[in-house]
Design an enzyme around this catalytic site. Sequence first.
Site, short mmCIF file in Angstrom:
data_model
loop_
_atom_site.label_atom_id
_atom_site.label_comp_id
_atom_site.label_asym_id
_atom_site.label_seq_id
_atom_site.Cartn_x
_atom_site.Cartn_y
_atom_site.Cartn_z
N HIS A 94 0.82 -1.21 0.00
CA HIS A 94 0.00 0.00 0.00
C HIS A 94 0.86 1.26 0.00
O HIS A 94 1.11 1.87 1.04
CB HIS A 94 -0.89 -0.03 1.26
CG HIS A 94 -2.09 0.84 1.15
ND1 HIS A 94 -3.35 0.41 1.48
CD2 HIS A 94 -2.24 2.12 0.76
CE1 HIS A 94 -4.22 1.39 1.30
NE2 HIS A 94 -3.56 2.44 0.86
N HIS A 103 1.53 5.08 -1.83
CA HIS A 103 1.10 6.14 -2.74
C HIS A 103 2.34 6.80 -3.31
O HIS A 103 3.08 7.47 -2.59
CB HIS A 103 0.23 7.17 -2.00
CG HIS A 103 -1.06 6.58 -1.51
ND1 HIS A 103 -2.18 6.44 -2.32
CD2 HIS A 103 -1.40 6.04 -0.31
CE1 HIS A 103 -3.15 5.86 -1.62
NE2 HIS A 103 -2.70 5.60 -0.40
N LEU A 104 2.59 6.57 -4.59
CA LEU A 104 3.80 7.13 -5.22
C LEU A 104 3.51 8.44 -5.93
O LEU A 104 4.44 9.13 -6.37
CB LEU A 104 4.42 6.11 -6.18
CG LEU A 104 5.04 4.87 -5.52
CD1 LEU A 104 5.49 3.86 -6.57
CD2 LEU A 104 6.21 5.25 -4.62
N HIS A 137 -10.76 -0.27 0.30
CA HIS A 137 -10.65 0.81 1.29
C HIS A 137 -12.07 0.92 1.87
O HIS A 137 -12.97 1.45 1.22
CB HIS A 137 -10.23 2.09 0.57
CG HIS A 137 -10.32 3.34 1.39
ND1 HIS A 137 -9.26 4.18 1.58
CD2 HIS A 137 -11.36 3.91 2.06
CE1 HIS A 137 -9.63 5.20 2.34
NE2 HIS A 137 -10.91 5.06 2.65
N HIS A 194 -5.82 -1.29 5.28
CA HIS A 194 -5.68 -0.46 6.49
C HIS A 194 -6.82 -0.60 7.51
O HIS A 194 -7.55 0.35 7.80
CB HIS A 194 -5.43 1.02 6.15
CG HIS A 194 -6.24 1.60 5.02
ND1 HIS A 194 -7.60 1.44 4.91
CD2 HIS A 194 -5.86 2.38 3.98
CE1 HIS A 194 -8.02 2.09 3.83
NE2 HIS A 194 -6.99 2.66 3.25
N ASP A 222 0.58 2.39 3.82
CA ASP A 222 -0.28 3.51 3.40
C ASP A 222 0.52 4.82 3.36
O ASP A 222 0.01 5.89 3.70
CB ASP A 222 -1.51 3.64 4.32
CG ASP A 222 -2.61 4.48 3.66
OD1 ASP A 222 -2.45 4.89 2.49
OD2 ASP A 222 -3.64 4.73 4.32
N GLY A 242 -3.48 11.66 5.28
CA GLY A 242 -2.38 10.77 4.91
C GLY A 242 -1.10 11.14 5.62
O GLY A 242 -0.90 12.28 6.02
#
Length: 429
Positions: free
Chosen positions: A58, A60-61, A176, A229, A302, A321
Amino acid sequence: MKVDLLISGGTVIDETGERRVDVGVSGNQVVAVGDGLSGDRVIDASGCLVTPGFVDLHTHLRQPGKEEAETIESGSRAAALGGYTAVLAMPNTTPAVDSAAVVREVLELGRSAPCDVHTSGAITVGRGGEQLAPMSEMAKLGVRLFTDDGTGVQDDRLMRRAMEYAVGLGVLLAQHCEVSALSEGTCMHEGEVSARLGLPGQPSEAEELMVMRDIALARLTGARVHFQHMSTAGSIAMIAAAKAGGLPVTAEAAPHHFTLTDERCAGYDATFKVHPPLRTSSDVEAVRSGLADGVIDAIATDHAPHPPEEKEMPFDKAPPGMLGLEYALALAFTNLVDAGSAMTESDVIAALSWKPARIAGLVDHGQAIAPGAPANLTVIDPSERWTIDASGGASRSRNVPYVGMEVRGRVTDTILFGEAVVTDGKAQR
Ligand code: DOR
């Protein structure tokens, strides 16, 4: 026997157990395990653990679309520093990863990264929740996990169809879990703290209702479902019951959900804003025991970078985030092993490495350390104590909620297909 790279003096931990052996790597493979090896290069791993590389389910790029927050390269570097040899990028980019073209773009950009970059695909077009995305064309490019992460798929019928489709394609659906009717307009967990702060809260039920529905739909369709998550005691109890009933469900938990409670929102600092939100201490306890007893299979970061000017906005306006890749191992050793949740260091490594590798279907990662295995390895100094400080990280963003925390355990070396991408805690590219 002479090898390219010798990792000597460490304790190997993999799914076959724990043993004191040297590891020899030549080319992109482990070629020997045992005594009597010599190497062109030697990593002195005395007092250290040598494990299969970590796999983050998990991450986020942010690329394409939000390169000021993170790029595939900067996020991969943060991953390598955290001991990860593979990450699974989330599809909530701009545009979303909902077509073969965007999958190709992400994989292409990932090719030169210091971590093996894989991507998930969106379940619905534009993550809009209305129309199924072309999962089959993405699956043909190797996408094995689909999610609308950032939001849950609200429509029951569409989710049922997605599951039926996923069964046919042999892919995994990840959710999610957040029912928007209960979460819209909220910015933290609903409870005593939100009442005190005067901030709109979302109840645990916003997550739990979707967990409940997806367990029911998994039963109906036979689909494999992965719960992302997980943050509430109620969700974890339902997943335990579903697993006990034989359903092929899996779950992950994020470091912040086993480390922080909603009390941290009391300063109105949006660094502590996240979806699903930080919950109560009894939820944190449930996440810790869920990991300890295996109801929660994997630790997934995450990792969600946001630029400072966005995180400095008022709590209710700032994006949710927090970062995780560079801190997950230390937070797990500190809060799951040392804080007495009945997990051993090996259990933590399992939840960071081979269990998530298996969930994502990544055969090059998480393998037992034996001749012929791909040389994706992590060396950890379990005795190093350090204080978390956001300034030195490789991420382009700085939204770290752990600053000032004293933790134990540090990644010293990360080997990606035989190449030392992290040496002595420093990125090599
Ligand atoms: O807090 C979060 N941030 N939760 C999510 O599900 C999405 C993520 C993001 O992309 O920033």
